[in-house]
Design an enzyme around this catalytic site. Structure first.
Site, PDB file in Angstrom:
ATOM      1  N   HIS A  70      -3.440 -10.283  -4.073  1.00 35.45           N
ATOM      2  CA  HIS A  70      -4.704  -9.980  -3.381  1.00 35.45           C
ATOM      3  C   HIS A  70      -5.822  -9.639  -4.370  1.00 35.45           C
ATOM      4  O   HIS A  70      -6.845  -9.089  -3.988  1.00 35.45           O
ATOM      5  CB  HIS A  70      -4.512  -8.855  -2.356  1.00 35.45           C
ATOM      6  CG  HIS A  70      -3.679  -9.281  -1.178  1.00 35.45           C
ATOM      7  ND1 HIS A  70      -3.088  -8.395  -0.312  1.00 35.45           N
ATOM      8  CD2 HIS A  70      -3.325 -10.510  -0.732  1.00 35.45           C
ATOM      9  CE1 HIS A  70      -2.418  -9.067   0.629  1.00 35.45           C
ATOM     10  NE2 HIS A  70      -2.545 -10.348   0.383  1.00 35.45           N
TER      11      HIS A  70
ATOM     12  N   SER B  13       5.691  -1.867   1.753  1.00 35.24           N
ATOM     13  CA  SER B  13       4.951  -2.900   2.473  1.00 35.24           C
ATOM     14  C   SER B  13       5.579  -3.063   3.844  1.00 35.24           C
ATOM     15  O   SER B  13       6.805  -3.095   3.968  1.00 35.24           O
ATOM     16  CB  SER B  13       4.999  -4.240   1.736  1.00 35.24           C
ATOM     17  OG  SER B  13       4.436  -5.255   2.548  1.00 35.24           O
TER      18      SER B  13
ATOM     19  N   ALA C 169       0.801  -1.237   0.000  1.00 33.17           N
ATOM     20  CA  ALA C 169       0.000   0.000   0.000  1.00 33.17           C
ATOM     21  C   ALA C 169       0.828   1.279   0.000  1.00 33.17           C
ATOM     22  O   ALA C 169       0.431   2.281  -0.601  1.00 33.17           O
ATOM     23  CB  ALA C 169      -0.940  -0.005   1.207  1.00 33.17           C
TER      24      ALA C 169
END
Ligand code: ZN
Length: 250
Positions: free
Chosen positions: A123, A197, A24
């Site tokens: 993901h 991360s 992210a």
């Protein structure tokens, strides 16, 4: 910091097979908030209400899920790649990119121009939707149009099955083929670069661990500390786009 950048540049120059692992923190610099940060979309919803089991068994839970998913999608659909994404594209152009393993669901590596076959979205992605019954795929935009017309939990127009965004939910199994592929590449790379991360979400975080255990050099660029910092060759707790941009000289 300059010495670390030089060392990183050298390491990338010497590497033949680079595995880039992204989270992210890479996308926050493209204006996409980290969903786990305070004030994020996540805080408005109760995660236990959003598990995969609830999604399957409860119409109301599906409606809430779609509402949340649309909020995420809205923050991501028009985002553009930042200097870090473009740096990764440059690593591919240099002929050194083995693969990108990403925890992000925002498609920014695609938008940066990396080859789709080099991108493993462990993901999943927010940009497509699947029928859980027959597997039919839908473009996200088409489903968003349905949602805007008042349908709260869309179903498949072929078989009436439940539709779900192609992201991995709580309690939903990780896509096995993607994890297998990522693990295989982790055993093969000679340099692993972790970007944005904090390496706390498993099994995703096992990828850089595996790379390092197999002898790959490890560079970690992340705002915060990670559990792997002590085993890394280079650790920089700064802006990902700035540091990587300097390392690959763009
Ligand atoms: Zn279907």
């Amino acid at each position: 910091m300059d010495t670390l950048v030089e060392k990183g540049t050298q390491m990338i120059r010497e590497a033949q097979k680079v595995l880039v692992f992204t989270g992210a923190g890479l996308s926050t610099e493209s204006g996409i908030p980290d969903f786990r940060s305070p004030g994020g979309v996540w805080e408005k919803y109760d995660p236990s209400e959003l598990s995969f089991d609830r999604f399957l068994s409860n119409e109301k839970a599906r409606e809430t899920y779609w509402q949340m998913s649309t909020e995420f999608y809205e923050t991501m659909k028009d985002a553009i790649p930042n200097r870090a994404h473009l740096s990764i594209k440059k690593i591919e152009d240099m002929g050194k990119l083995l693969t990108i393993v990403t925890q992000n669901v925002d498609r920014l590596h695609h938008k940066a121009g990396n080859s789709p076959e080099k991108i493993i979205e462990i993901h999943g992605t927010l940009f497509s939707v699947s029928c859980l019954n027959c597997g039919k795929k839908y473009e996200r935009e088409a489903i968003e149009t349905l949602l805007k017309s008042g349908i709260k939990a869309p179903s498949c127009d072929d078989c009436s099955g439940i539709l779900k965004p192609d992201t991995v939910s709580f309690g939903q199994a990780m896509p096995e083929d993607k994890m297998r592929q990522a693990t295989m590449y982790a055993g093969e790379c000679d340099l692993c670069i972790v970007l944005g991360s904090s390496l706390v979400v498993y099994p995703a975080a096992s990828i850089p661990v595996h790379a390092s255990q197999n002898g790959a050099k490890l560079i970690i660029i992340n705002r915060d500390e990670t559990p792997l910092d002590s085993g890394a060759d280079i650790v920089v707790h700064e802006s990902v786009s700035e540091v990587l941009g300097q390392m690959v000289e763009i």
